[in-house]
Design an enzyme around this catalytic site. Structure first.
Site, PDB file in Angstrom:
ATOM      1  CD  GLU A  49     -38.209 -13.130 -29.919  1.00 38.27           C
ATOM      2  OE1 GLU A  49     -37.385 -13.473 -29.346  1.00 38.27           O
ATOM      3  OE2 GLU A  49     -38.568 -12.102 -29.503  1.00 38.27           O
ATOM      4  CG  LEU A  97     -42.208  -2.413 -33.269  1.00 41.09           C
ATOM      5  CD1 LEU A  97     -42.686  -2.648 -34.470  1.00 41.09           C
ATOM      6  CD2 LEU A  97     -43.109  -1.184 -32.811  1.00 41.09           C
ATOM      7  NE  ARG A  98     -38.561 -10.429 -27.485  1.00 37.33           N
ATOM      8  CZ  ARG A  98     -38.878 -10.928 -26.244  1.00 37.33           C
ATOM      9  NH1 ARG A  98     -39.243 -10.001 -25.255  1.00 37.33           N
ATOM     10  NH2 ARG A  98     -39.239 -11.948 -25.927  1.00 37.33           N
ATOM     11  CE  LYS A  99     -42.204  -2.365 -21.261  1.00 34.13           C
ATOM     12  NZ  LYS A  99     -43.646  -1.753 -20.742  1.00 34.13           N
TER      13      LYS A  99
END
Length: 141
Positions: A49, A97-99
């Site tokens: 983020e 890696l967010r998902k």
């Protein structure tokens, strides 16, 4: 003249040392317990983020082309020379890696130390330095 929200960029960049410290602590004393696993997930998520928020502020402030995805934010900002190609590659892998972290969290291997937990402290510091250098250069600070 550009309007770059330097205040919001600075707030996010100022969070990087704390994130790096947390990741270093996790990596140096990894036991793979639930609390550490959850802390690692949160640290990785906050790193994603932070990088994408700063990238979005740069894109908006310097009127770069619109981004269509998290990976696109990294590509656009890297393409403008904010950071090196090597760092861009690392950041691209990070945002992928967010998902898994946000949507597929139930499958995240919490007991495993993710390689980024070891690698990211130095890379996030390099990101911070690169952004600050770019802002000074472009805004003649």
């Amino acid at each position: 003249m550009y309007y770059v929200n330097q205040e919001q960029i600075a707030v996010r960049l100022d969070a990087i040392p704390e994130l790096a410290e947390a990741m270093n602590a996790l990596a140096s004393d990894w036991r793979g317990d639930l609390l550490q696993g959850l802390a690692q997930e949160r640290a990785l998520h906050l790193a994603i983020e932070t990088v994408t928020d700063v990238g979005s502020y740069l894109i908006d402030g310097f009127i770069m082309r619109d981004a269509s995805s998290y990976e696109d934010i990294i590509e656009i900002v890297g393409g403008e020379g904010v950071y090196s190609a090597e760092l861009q590659n690392v950041l691209t892998e990070l945002v992928k890696l967010r998902k898994p972290l946000v949507q597929d969290y139930y499958d995240w291997p919490r007991s495993e130390l993710h390689p980024f937990t070891v690698e990211l402290p130095a890379k996030l510091t390099a990101f911070r330095d690169s952004v600050e250098r770019y802002l000074k250069q472009e805004l003649s600070l």
